[in-house]
Design a protein around this motif. Structure first.
Motif, mmCIF file in Angstrom:
data_model
loop_
_atom_site.group_PDB
_atom_site.id
_atom_site.type_symbol
_atom_site.label_atom_id
_atom_site.label_comp_id
_atom_site.label_asym_id
_atom_site.label_seq_id
_atom_site.Cartn_x
_atom_site.Cartn_y
_atom_site.Cartn_z
ATOM 1 N N ARG B 46 42.592 23.922 94.930
ATOM 2 C CA ARG B 46 43.487 22.876 95.174
ATOM 3 C C ARG B 46 42.707 21.345 94.904
ATOM 4 N NH1 ARG B 46 46.794 26.626 96.106
ATOM 5 N NH2 ARG B 46 48.136 25.223 97.522
ATOM 6 N N VAL B 49 45.477 18.774 92.955
ATOM 7 C CA VAL B 49 47.020 18.312 93.408
ATOM 8 C C VAL B 49 47.229 16.876 92.973
ATOM 9 C CG1 VAL B 49 46.759 19.470 95.638
ATOM 10 C CG2 VAL B 49 45.317 17.541 95.382
ATOM 11 N N VAL B 55 58.011 12.572 96.789
ATOM 12 C CA VAL B 55 57.991 13.909 97.416
ATOM 13 C C VAL B 55 56.743 13.789 98.423
ATOM 14 C CG1 VAL B 55 57.013 16.260 96.910
ATOM 15 C CG2 VAL B 55 58.398 15.212 95.368
ATOM 16 N N GLU B 56 56.811 14.197 99.401
ATOM 17 C CA GLU B 56 56.006 14.088 100.719
ATOM 18 C C GLU B 56 54.908 15.227 100.632
ATOM 19 O OE1 GLU B 56 56.015 13.983 105.344
ATOM 20 O OE2 GLU B 56 57.886 13.561 104.605
ATOM 21 N N GLY B 57 53.570 14.715 100.677
ATOM 22 C CA GLY B 57 52.554 15.875 100.464
ATOM 23 C C GLY B 57 52.022 15.685 99.165
ATOM 24 N N PHE B 58 51.051 16.595 98.837
ATOM 25 C CA PHE B 58 50.700 16.630 97.421
ATOM 26 C C PHE B 58 51.057 17.863 96.880
ATOM 27 C CE2 PHE B 58 46.417 14.822 99.454
ATOM 28 C CZ PHE B 58 46.844 13.670 99.265
ATOM 29 N N VAL B 59 51.409 17.735 95.442
ATOM 30 C CA VAL B 59 51.803 18.860 94.735
ATOM 31 C C VAL B 59 50.682 19.257 93.777
ATOM 32 C CG1 VAL B 59 53.603 19.223 92.925
ATOM 33 C CG2 VAL B 59 54.071 17.789 94.791
ATOM 34 N N LEU B 60 50.695 20.722 93.681
ATOM 35 C CA LEU B 60 49.516 21.450 93.000
ATOM 36 C C LEU B 60 50.033 21.364 91.514
ATOM 37 C CD1 LEU B 60 47.290 22.989 94.082
ATOM 38 C CD2 LEU B 60 48.616 24.860 93.828
#
Lengths: 680, 757
Positions: B46, B49, B55-60
């Motif tokens: 992880r 990220v 885009v809300e949050g982190f993207v992998l």
């Protein structure tokens, strides 16, 4: 609605602290207030918050146990750094506070590690476990502060009388009647471990080939990925593992080692999906099974109802062979079970599972509708005739050939017109088989509209039927069947309807359009509106309770009928439904029966009780906003046989996802595991 | 093509390419702990990220394919904090034993801990006792393991052993042998290579050196024709002994895969001094000699020196194994129209339909096996293995095994050709040949049923229903020394020319392809023979057992021509103080070069070689995984032969006790056998069925009466082996080994139990 002392779940906060019981506000959610009939729950805690049903609950201990359950259940996960270490730290810190050894700095660390877990864990289980714990820190801050201040263990920290029962689930697993561990089998594909994928499926679903092809996939309706873009192609990923076993001759991958036979014996009536599933899990538990099947072939409706082009018998037979590969499984075909047999079974076996399906086609309630009419051909029998020949080479019996005026030993509809009345899966099978039997014209009559037929079946199924040349006539129903003097079917008088919207916002009503009737000339009429159960084999004196639908009544949890020791699963219990429903019921029944044969008691495991509770609460939330995933990755669509090639053959239409497509599709899965726990 | 941006830089992704892949290709740094380029994203760490605008949050980033017009940010305060927290979690209870850890100095955990400035620890968890596991060549320490899963993925997705798995248990999770009490695998050691920490290490290397003390020598593996890229790592032998030795071998594991022979069989060097007397005797021998016999364990440059010796001094050049391969290539060219075969390892990886005939690849050429594994796992390819003996290690990837009788290879290729070609092609080749094909006879004698060929064709059709994609026919060593090799080669050439199949002819030994292209080889020798790693009247030997010492291939610089038809450089790992071939050539007036590598640019251009100086040859991999090692030979067109293919000859019968020359996994030749970790005797291995027929028991000492004389072997039963042909390992037979290589791999022999003297 649930009566709670305190609850916070998603956006709802109910705080009845300090209020007299009679003034308690209720929660809109169906929390498991009562664990089972004779046991009340103390509290419930899960991915979106927690609920206390009792004033006297030790919430800090509840939080500690929840974190501990995450550790115990971590074999379902434990695969990412934040989840693996974070989960452990979460537990250690919470427990430290609960024991009375905590500091305020521990609370800060808890929040810190929770944040990391919630934003970066691989699956939802790691992202959601901290949520209720943080809620406890927020709403029960005074209690926490007091423990830290006084350096004392929480109220019931050392009280062993409370038990905590946890369950891992996921929206898709919850929606699947067989509760297949869908994220695990998708993970198997994603990790290119196709054997692991199959093993995950087979934990609760022995018919991986079948349900990887012809399942109506209710799971996809409750796939969280749909909140972001499109649902995962869950069903099609299931066959990847099964085909892998087949192609690499890895026979057979069982989810665990079969237990040695324990001397107990069960009779199963019917070798369809329910019967096969029951046999598989009973035998896995060491209970021998004799499965009685009326037809000359195994497999029930999937064998004789579902056409070859949708479910190749070669693949279905693999599922059947899997069941047959177990010790103690014994099939008896061509044996119609009678009431006399059932009386004998009662003496000779430790329990009976009735899984005889619904094999009587219902009438369409038209004038002059009689079984004797030549050309009147109930769907079940029509499909039997087609499939027994196509799949097994068994010719159509003489008397049917005579009645239906067939000059070959198989169903050849050259030059004929066939009308099917229906709208569900069975009727789709009828019309598409009729096309393959070379009919000149095939018409489907349906009372409602296109959208409804798609909802009742699947978009693919409808679309493929249209492509193959089936003519759909909507808003129509047969009023009268017209025959000639020799009782041959000649034509149908059809009424037309229109939809009148309900001004009160209810379901629109169908209203006949006067003067719009028309005549269809045809050679065959196949009623495929629904089926009912033939339960003539149940001895009258057993007085087995039936539902108003004429199916066997059970409690829907243990699947035991009103007669102890007699269980029922599949369509004969539920009414005509899906394969996956039959599998789910039979899996549960087998589990209960495996204990019943030893103890004579029908009870559920904690896991099964929780399964039902969570279904009542519903895991999937259509409105939830998804964070941390990039939207806009399209769902993979499998290749289909070109229409010209499939129309006149029985080759499998759906070629399945290619390996590359399957892997790409599996990578879209968000692994929405959740953990829920009840304190009793 | 998908346009998007990373940190403000406009970039383009191919369909399906992930954000991380694009970033790496573009040289944009995103930290990872579990990402391994050559396997599917593992997603356990992880760390990778990123933020995507809107885009809300982190993207992998490792597993998320780019979508059009997204704006990606790889770094921000929030991302830094989270990465720092993750590193802090990784460090919880990680033993503070860097001082004695093998990995220290090249450890990802160390590096990232420093990078994210984790200088104190806020988190703690109860520690646990987890004992170290000893798995032969490999040692596993669970308390050092960060469970990135790289090892598990590479073992399953690339190697195909699928020998290890994770025992799930959250914080207690660890790596365990899969379905076995101890590790039972081919010991390729890739798990060691990919391990980012000191959890999986080489038992042999343990505690022998700090990583930073070692000198890294980029080279090519000398054991088989894959000539994989590797690094020999050397330093002084001990405080008393300043002479360098090789401590271990490492590889570019992100992109390339190395087998256990390459990794553990590294110390096959020949330590020698300049022996002037021996050198003098050698020159005398050359005066006397009319023939030079040599093996294919030499560089291209040495091959060229030998060729010059032939050209200028008239020596006959003998190398039976390379000669057989050379003839095969020539005949193949006659019908395919190309000097070289077309396929390479990458082609195999990307193929979705493969047929393998006449090779025991899991020991002949592990690189081919790994490519097959990748193709099976990724493409779900159909892999048809046709051979008299079922290769147990290939089982997990092979979708259909077809057994044919020993000697019936011509029938097998004939039937395949007949099945694969359409009428038009048959017309072109000459209808008569196909009409005369007696399929009934061929099928009966080869034991390959007509229905099996039909099934292969059906599978091909099924696989290619919608897209005619990539098919590859892989042919192996069994065919080149077959009595009917010439016709086999022609049949293979026709398959290349008239079907969608590309063909690979696996070069049998390390530089067989180079020798075949560079040397004019003779059929017959003369009166007096110089042997170079071969039998002769005067023997030059890199094994150290001849009349004049020669350097081993880890002591030489030069190039090999490998399976991918690539000219790859190798360098001197250990100094050699004796005489080299070029010294002899100089003394004989044939070479005017000071160093052997001056010949690199003179390699024959008409065969596709390029006039490039050795020192100008690249030897690296780019960030996106592309290989930049040396150069690829050009595949040149040749005129098609007017000679017709011959009718298939009567099939030979191989009754009685038949042995198949096949080295055990990890062995290739006396050079692997010489390495201290691989210095074990090669047994005669048979099935139960064989043991019954040959009246042998497991553990018997036997004498094999072969045309190469009497060979003494230990007999072992392999319960996984089937059939009546036994496997004979010959790596431990010294120079005898080289003498056998030019012969058909199957031999009828007599075996007797050895009576103790």
């Amino acid at each position: 609605m649930s009566r709670v002392y305190f609850s916070c779940w998603k956006d709802e906060l109910i705080d009845n602290r300090g209020k007299p019981k009679e003034e308690w506000q209720e929660s809109a959610y169906n929390f498991p207030e009562h664990y089972n009939v004779d046991q009340a729950s103390k509290a419930f805690i899960g991915w979106a918050g927690f609920a206390l049903f009792d004033e006297d609950v030790d919430v800090v201990k509840l939080g500690t146990e929840y974190a501990a359950q995450y550790q115990i259940y971590s074999e379902a996960c434990g695969r990412c750094a934040p989840g693996r270490w974070g989960g452990r730290i979460l537990y250690d810190l919470f427990d430290k506070i609960a024991r009375g050894e905590g500091e305020q700095s521990d609370v800060e660390h808890l929040k810190e590690v929770s944040r990391t877990m919630m934003e970066t864990s691989k699956c939802e289980i790691g992202r959601t476990v901290p949520k209720p714990l943080l809620d406890i820190l927020t709403y029960f801050k005074d209690e926490i502060d007091a423990l830290i201040e006084n350096k004392k263990p929480s109220k019931y920290y050392n009280d062993p009388s409370v038990s905590y029962i946890a369950k891992v689930t996921a929206p898709c697993m919850d929606a699947c009647p067989s509760h297949v561990d869908i994220p695990a089998y998708i993970e198997g594909v994603r990790d290119l471990r196709y054997d692991d994928s199959l093993l995950a499926t087979r934990k609760t679903m022995p018919l991986a080939h079948t349900c990887g092809r012809v399942c109506p996939h209710p799971c996809e309706e409750e796939c969280r990925r749909a909140n972001l873009d499109e649902p995962i192609s869950i069903m099609e990923l299931k066959r990847i593992g099964a085909d892998f076993e087949d192609e690499h001759s890895l026979f057979w991958l069982h989810p665990y080692k079969q237990k040695p036979l324990n001397g107990k014996k069960v009779a199963i009536v019917g070798a369809g999906p329910a019967g096969l599933t029951g046999a598989y899990y009973l035998a896995m538990e060491g209970v021998a099974c004799d499965i009685y099947e009326e037809l000359p072939v195994l497999g029930g409706e999937v064998a004789v109802g579902v056409p070859e082009y949708r479910m190749p018998v070669k693949k279905y037979n693999k599922d059947i062979e899997l069941v047959n590969s177990l010790d103690g499984v014994h099939f008896i075909t061509g044996k119609r079970v009678t009431a006399e047999d059932m009386r004998r079974f009662e003496k000779e076996y430790d329990a009976i599972l009735v899984a005889s399906g619904t094999r009587i086609s219902k009438k369409i309630r038209a004038k002059n509708e009689r079984d004797e009419i030549k050309g009147y051909w109930p769907a079940i029998n029509f499909l039997d005739c087609i499939n027994l020949y196509v799949k097994y080479g068994i010719p159509v019996p003489e008397e049917i050939r005579k009645k239906q005026k067939l000059d070959k030993e198989y169903v050849d509809l050259s030059g004929k017109t066939l009308v099917c009345v229906g709208g569900g899966f069975t009727s789709m099978d009828v019309v598409r088989c009729a096309i393959r039997a070379n009919a000149k014209k095939v018409i489907m009559l349906y009372r409602r509209d296109e959208a409804t037929i798609i909802r009742n079946t699947t978009y693919e199924e409808y679309h493929e039927a249209v492509e193959e040349g089936v003519e759909f006539i909507f808003y129509s129903a047969v009023e009268e069947i017209i025959t000639d003097e020799e009782d041959n079917l000649k034509a149908l008088k059809v009424n037309r309807f229109e939809l009148i919207p309900d001004p009160n916002g209810g379901r629109p009503q169908l209203k006949k359009i006067e003067g719009a009737d028309f005549i269809i000339e045809c050679d065959y009429l196949v009623p495929a509106v629904s089926q009912s159960a033939d339960l003539s084999h149940l001895p009258e004196e057993w007085n087995i309770e039936l539902t108003s639908w004429g199916t066997i009544k059970t409690d829907g949890k243990t699947y035991m009928s009103s007669k102890p020791g007699v269980f029922a699963a599949g369509d004969c219990e539920y009414g005509p439904m899906t394969i996956v429903n039959a599998v789910g019921q039979a899996k549960r029944a087998a589990s209960v029966m495996s204990r019943y044969v030893l103890t004579k008691e029908a009870n559920l495991t904690d896991d099964e009780i929780m399964e039902d509770h969570l279904r009542a609460l519903k895991v999937y939330d259509k409105k939830e906003k998804i964070k941390g995933w990039l939207p806009g990755l399209p769902r993979q669509v499998s290749l289909k046989l070109p229409v010209e090639e499939r129309k006149h053959s029985n080759k499998e239409v759906n070629l399945g996802l290619t390996q590359e497509q399957a892997i790409a599709e599996a990578e879209r899965c968000m692994r929405c595991y959740y953990i829920a726990m009840v304190a009793v | 093509m998908i346009k998007f941006s990373i940190d403000g830089k406009e970039v383009v992704a191919k369909r399906g390419e992930t954000i991380l892949q694009v970033a790496r290709r573009e040289g944009i740094y995103i930290p990872t702990m579990c990402y391994l380029s050559k396997v599917k994203p593992i997603e356990s760490c992880r760390l990778c990220v990123v933020e995507v605008e809107g885009v809300e949050g982190f993207v992998l980033s490792c597993q998320t394919p780019a979508t059009p017009d997204i704006k990606v940010r790889t770094d921000s305060q929030a991302l830094y904090t989270h990465r720092q927290n993750i590193m802090q979690l990784y460090d919880v209870n990680h033993p503070l034993e860097c001082g004695v850890c093998d990995k220290s100095g090249e450890c990802d955990l160390q590096n990232k801990t420093l990078e994210f400035r984790v200088d104190h620890q806020e988190f703690s968890a109860k520690d646990q006792y987890r004992p170290i596991q000893n798995w032969q060549y490999i040692q596993y320490d669970p308390s050092l393991c960060i469970l990135c899963e790289k090892c598990v993925h590479v073992c399953n997705e690339v190697i195909g052993d699928d020998a290890i798995e994770i025992e799930y248990g959250g914080y207690k999770s660890r790596i365990i042998p899969k379905d076995a009490p101890t590790l039972d695998c081919t010991f390729c050691g890739e798990c060691i290579a990919v391990c980012p920490v000191g959890a999986l290490i080489s038992s042999d290397f343990k505690y022998t050196s700090n990583a930073w003390e070692l000198r890294r020598v980029p080279a090519a593996c000398a054991h088989c024709s894959a000539a994989c890229h590797l690094y020999y790592e050397t330093k002084h032998s001990s405080i008393e002994n300043p002479q360098p030795k090789i401590y271990r071998v490492k590889n570019e594991f992100e992109f390339e895969t190395l087998c256990g022979a390459g990794r553990f069989g590294f110390d096959f060097e020949n330590r020698a001094q300049k022996d002037e007397e021996a050198f003098g005797r050698a020159l005398e021998a050359f005066e006397k000699a009319d023939t030079i016999r040599f093996s294919s364990f030499i560089t291209n440059e040495e091959a060229l020196i030998l060729q010059r010796l032939k050209e200028q001094k008239g020596y006959k050049l003998l190398n039976e194994e390379a000669r057989a391969y050379q003839k095969f290539l020539d005949e193949y060219a006659q019908t395919s129209g190309k000097t070289l075969y077309e396929a390479d390892l990458e082609r195999i990886e990307k193929s979705d339909f493969l047929i393998l005939v006449g090779s025991f690849v899991s020991s002949d050429n592990p690189a081919v096996r790994y490519a097959l594994t990748v193709s099976q796992k990724r493409q779900g390819s159909e892999i048809i293995n046709m051979h008299p003996i079922e290769d147990d290690l290939l089982k997990p990837v092979v979708t259909k095994f077809v057994k044919y009788e020993v000697g019936s290879e011509e029938a097998v290729l004939g039937m395949l050709l007949d099945g694969l070609l359409d009428e038009e092609a048959k017309e072109k080749i000459g209808k008569k040949w196909f009409e005369e094909l007696d399929i009934g006879y061929l099928s009966a004698e080869s034991s390959v049923g007509e229905e099996e060929i039909a099934d292969i064709l059906e599978r091909l059709q099924r696989q290619h229903r919608f897209k005619k994609d990539r098919c590859t026919l892989i042919l192996g060593e069994d065919l080149y020394t077959h009595p009917r090799a010439e016709n086999l080669a022609k049949l293979a050439g026709l398959i290349d020319r008239f079907t969608d199949f590309e063909v690979m002819l696996i070069p049998p030994k390390t530089n067989s392809l180079g020798v075949a292209l560079i040397c004019d080889l003779d059929e017959e020798g003369g009166e007096y023979t110089i042997g170079y790693n071969a039998k002769g009247d005067f023997v030059l030997s890199a094994l150290g057992d001849g009349d004049l010492d020669m350097p081993a291939l880890n002591q030489q610089e030069g190039t090999f021509t490998n399976i991918d038809k690539r000219v790859v450089p190798t360098n001197v790992a250990l100094p050699y103080e004796g005489y080299v071939l070029n010294d002899l050539a100089k003394a004989l007036g044939v070479s005017d070069k000071e160093y052997t590598i001056e010949f690199t640019k003179e390699l024959p251009q008409e065969k596709g070689y390029k006039p490039i100086d050795f020192d100008d040859l690249p030897n690296e991999f780019f960030n996106d995984g592309t290989e930049h090692r040396g150069y690829r030979l050009e595949n040149k067109k040749v005129n098609l032969s007017r000679k017709n293919i011959e009718p298939i000859a009567e099939l030979p019968e191989f009754n009685g006790t038949v042995l198949y020359r096949c080295e055990p996994v990890l062995q290739f030749s006396p050079f692997t056998h010489k390495a201290h970790q691989l210095h074990w005797p090669c047994a005669l291995v048979g099935s139960y069925q064989f043991s019954v027929a040959a009246k042998l028991e497991d553990g018997d000492e036997v004498v094999i009466h072969s045309k190469f004389g009497e060979i003494i072997k230990h007999f072992r039963i392999d319960p996984k082996l089937k059939g009546t042909v036994a496997l004979l390992g010959t790596s431990d037979l010294g120079v005898e080994y080289f003498a056998m290589q030019g012969n058909y791999r199957y031999e009828r022999v007599k075996i007797t139990k050895r009576v103790e003297p």
